[in-house]
Scaffold this active site. Structure first.
Site, PDB file in Angstrom:
ATOM      1  N   ALA A  84       1.007  -1.058   0.092  1.00 12.66           N
ATOM      2  CA  ALA A  84       0.096  -0.122   0.097  1.00 12.66           C
ATOM      3  C   ALA A  84       0.956   1.295   0.161  1.00 12.66           C
ATOM      4  CB  ALA A  84      -0.912   0.103   1.066  1.00 12.66           C
ATOM      5  N   GLY A  93       0.709  -4.736   0.987  1.00 12.07           N
ATOM      6  CA  GLY A  93      -0.644  -5.020  -0.008  1.00 12.07           C
ATOM      7  C   GLY A  93      -0.199  -5.664  -1.534  1.00 12.07           C
ATOM      8  N   GLU A 150      -0.526  -9.102  -0.663  1.00  8.39           N
ATOM      9  CA  GLU A 150      -1.908  -9.457  -0.374  1.00  8.39           C
ATOM     10  C   GLU A 150      -2.879  -9.859  -1.482  1.00  8.39           C
ATOM     11  OE1 GLU A 150      -1.559  -6.349   2.610  1.00  8.39           O
ATOM     12  OE2 GLU A 150      -2.920  -7.255   3.834  1.00  8.39           O
ATOM     13  N   GLU A 202       4.858  -4.982   7.245  1.00  8.27           N
ATOM     14  CA  GLU A 202       3.946  -3.943   8.106  1.00  8.27           C
ATOM     15  C   GLU A 202       4.314  -3.768   9.631  1.00  8.27           C
ATOM     16  OE1 GLU A 202       2.602  -5.981   5.923  1.00  8.27           O
ATOM     17  OE2 GLU A 202       1.045  -5.004   4.688  1.00  8.27           O
TER      18      GLU A 202
HETATM   19  N1  CAA Z   1       4.581   3.208  -0.830  1.00  8.76           N
HETATM   20  C1  CAA Z   1       4.863   4.512  -1.456  1.00  8.76           C
HETATM   21  N2  CAA Z   1       5.984   4.437  -2.058  1.00  8.76           N
HETATM   22  C2  CAA Z   1       6.795   3.273  -2.190  1.00  8.76           C
HETATM   23  C3  CAA Z   1       6.722   2.221  -1.632  1.00  8.76           C
HETATM   24  C4  CAA Z   1       5.210   2.057  -0.889  1.00  8.76           C
HETATM   25  N3  CAA Z   1       4.878   0.946  -0.385  1.00  8.76           N
HETATM   26  N4  CAA Z   1       7.625   1.154  -2.035  1.00  8.76           N
HETATM   27  C5  CAA Z   1       8.589   1.893  -2.555  1.00  8.76           C
HETATM   28  N5  CAA Z   1       7.921   3.064  -2.610  1.00  8.76           N
HETATM   29  C6  CAA Z   1       8.983   4.164  -3.626  1.00  8.76           C
HETATM   30  C7  CAA Z   1      10.080   4.790  -2.422  1.00  8.76           C
HETATM   31  O1  CAA Z   1       9.454   5.831  -1.766  1.00  8.76           O
HETATM   32  C8  CAA Z   1      10.954   5.407  -3.796  1.00  8.76           C
HETATM   33  O2  CAA Z   1      10.400   6.391  -4.098  1.00  8.76           O
HETATM   34  P1  CAA Z   1      11.391   7.844  -4.506  1.00  8.76           P
HETATM   35  O3  CAA Z   1      12.333   7.435  -5.536  1.00  8.76           O
HETATM   36  O4  CAA Z   1      10.492   8.824  -4.921  1.00  8.76           O
HETATM   37  O5  CAA Z   1      12.288   8.090  -3.173  1.00  8.76           O
HETATM   38  C9  CAA Z   1      10.515   4.356  -4.960  1.00  8.76           C
HETATM   39  O6  CAA Z   1       9.437   3.796  -4.748  1.00  8.76           O
HETATM   40  C10 CAA Z   1      11.657   3.093  -5.046  1.00  8.76           C
HETATM   41  O7  CAA Z   1      11.902   2.547  -3.890  1.00  8.76           O
HETATM   42  P2  CAA Z   1      13.211   2.414  -3.059  1.00  8.76           P
HETATM   43  O8  CAA Z   1      14.142   3.722  -3.591  1.00  8.76           O
HETATM   44  O9  CAA Z   1      13.002   2.149  -1.731  1.00  8.76           O
HETATM   45  O10 CAA Z   1      13.680   1.309  -3.705  1.00  8.76           O
HETATM   46  P3  CAA Z   1      14.727  -0.077  -3.158  1.00  8.76           P
HETATM   47  O11 CAA Z   1      15.408  -0.865  -4.081  1.00  8.76           O
HETATM   48  O12 CAA Z   1      15.757   0.834  -2.296  1.00  8.76           O
HETATM   49  O13 CAA Z   1      13.813  -0.630  -1.940  1.00  8.76           O
HETATM   50  C11 CAA Z   1      11.837  -1.834  -1.501  1.00  8.76           C
HETATM   51  C12 CAA Z   1      12.894  -1.278  -2.602  1.00  8.76           C
HETATM   52  C13 CAA Z   1      12.653  -3.035  -0.572  1.00  8.76           C
HETATM   53  C14 CAA Z   1      10.736  -2.707  -1.862  1.00  8.76           C
HETATM   54  C15 CAA Z   1      11.662  -0.580  -0.622  1.00  8.76           C
HETATM   55  O14 CAA Z   1      11.063   0.403  -1.482  1.00  8.76           O
HETATM   56  C16 CAA Z   1      10.376  -1.152   0.556  1.00  8.76           C
HETATM   57  O15 CAA Z   1      10.798  -1.328   1.497  1.00  8.76           O
HETATM   58  N6  CAA Z   1       9.347  -0.436   0.110  1.00  8.76           N
HETATM   59  C17 CAA Z   1       8.233  -0.386   1.162  1.00  8.76           C
HETATM   60  C18 CAA Z   1       7.619  -1.771   1.261  1.00  8.76           C
HETATM   61  C19 CAA Z   1       6.738  -1.956   2.501  1.00  8.76           C
HETATM   62  O16 CAA Z   1       6.924  -1.790   3.576  1.00  8.76           O
HETATM   63  N7  CAA Z   1       5.519  -2.337   2.169  1.00  8.76           N
HETATM   64  C20 CAA Z   1       4.298  -2.522   3.041  1.00  8.76           C
HETATM   65  C21 CAA Z   1       3.670  -1.251   2.953  1.00  8.76           C
HETATM   66  S1  CAA Z   1       2.224  -1.026   4.343  1.00  8.76           S
HETATM   67  C22 CAA Z   1       1.005  -2.240   3.517  1.00  8.76           C
HETATM   68  O17 CAA Z   1       1.051  -2.666   2.391  1.00  8.76           O
HETATM   69  C23 CAA Z   1      -0.046  -2.153   4.585  1.00  8.76           C
HETATM   70  C24 CAA Z   1      -1.341  -2.827   4.192  1.00  8.76           C
HETATM   71  O18 CAA Z   1      -1.322  -3.897   4.263  1.00  8.76           O
HETATM   72  C25 CAA Z   1      -2.606  -1.989   3.975  1.00  8.76           C
END
Ligand code: CAA
Length: 256
Positions: free
Chosen positions: A64, A109, A112, A132
């Site tokens: 998400a 998400g 999911e 999460e």
């Molecule tokens: N939401 C918003 N933006 C996201 C994102 C997310 N879930 N995941 C990645 N992005 C964005 C980053 O902010 C980044 O944007 P900018 O270039 O503008 O800074 C871009 O995508 C590229 O990401 P990274 O620079 O972080 O890439 P990386 O290769 O270093 O890492 C990754 C990749 C490990 C997937 C890392 O991006 C990450 O950990 N993302 C988040 C994963 C996460 O925590 N997901 C769970 C979300 S909570 C959820 O889903 C709740 C629910 O059930 C409802």
């Protein structure tokens, strides 16, 4: 649509979540667009299977959208969670056969939405996780309910509490994905399955999926009764006549 690509082919469709700059993260707008596409496909009698994938080579869906969630209050968070849940339930309860072609990170998400599909294929660079807890929340788009049913409670709780990502190979061992391919081959392999599904009876596919979806929800005797009813109803559709006649005439069935 801004965030989704829809490619309708002969008998199946490919839906691509297309926000590569945010690793295809699901914001509200994207969730609503997914709902729109799923509803559109549901009405399309020419489509029997759907492949769901993500744009680019790095991510299927990275979760998400954290930038949208960061400032939510509890009421807004409830609504956001519900929107995701409703979207994924549309996929799970669809009459069409959904194949998640997981081509990279499937986190939160993203994991999911793949769980709401009928099956998952992965590329060998795919990573699954529900991280999460590292953000101070829990999976809110159905993960706490669907993941244990697929990988078992112990493995699901390990993924929940550690936030660890698991590689495609382990995901396959755990039964989270059916098969693993190179990234290059993933979509072709998903399309082979979609084409095979598209040759079969629409009623039989949707009826069988409906009965199987109940397998983990209701008592065995109720599930068996549902199966008997869906089985019997098949005999009121032309597909049954054509399918059995074709077998007896030693030819390939032609379903409408
Ligand atoms: N939401 C918003 N933006 C996201 C994102 C997310 N879930 N995941 C990645 N992005 C964005 C980053 O902010 C980044 O944007 P900018 O270039 O503008 O800074 C871009 O995508 C590229 O990401 P990274 O620079 O972080 O890439 P990386 O290769 O270093 O890492 C990754 C990749 C490990 C997937 C890392 O991006 C990450 O950990 N993302 C988040 C994963 C996460 O925590 N997901 C769970 C979300 S909570 C959820 O889903 C709740 C629910 O059930 C409802």
């Amino acid at each position: 649509m801004e965030n989704i690509l829809l490619n309708k082919k002969d008998g199946y469709a490919i839906v691509t979540i297309n926000r590569p700059k945010a690793l295809n993260a699901l914001n509200s707008a994207t969730l609503l667009e997914i709902q729109e596409v799923v509803k559109d496909i549901e009405k399309d009698e020419n489509i029997k299977a759907v492949i769901l994938t993500g744009s680019g080579e790095k991510a299927f869906v990275a979760g998400a959208d954290i930038s949208e969630m960061a400032d939510l209050n509890t009421v807004e968070a409830y609504e956001f969670g519900k929107r995701g849940q409703e979207t994924f339930s549309l996929i799970e309860n669809s009459k069409k056969f959904y194949i998640a072609a997981v081509n990279g990170f499937a986190l939160g998400g993203g994991c999911e939405i793949s769980l709401s599909c009928d099956m998952r294929l992965a590329s060998n660079n795919a990573k699954f996780g529900i991280p999460e807890v590292t953000l101070g929340v829990i999976p809110g788009f159905g993960g706490t309910q669907r993941l244990p049913k697929i990988v078992g409670l112990g493995r699901a709780k390990e993924m929940l509490a550690t936030g660890n990502m698991i590689e495609a190979e382990k995901a396959e061992r755990w039964g989270l994905v059916n098969d693993v391919y190179t990234q290059e081959d993933l979509l072709d392999e998903a399309e082979k399955i979609a084409k095979k599904v598209a040759k079969n009876s629409s009623y039989a596919i949707s009826g069988g999926l409906e009965a199987m979806n109940q397998a983990t929800q209701i008592k065995l005797e109720d599930g068996l009764e549902l199966e008997a009813l869906v089985f019997a109803k098949a005999f009121s559709y032309p597909d049954q006549e054509e399918g059995m006649k074709a077998f007896l005439e030693k030819r390939q069935a032609k379903f409408k």
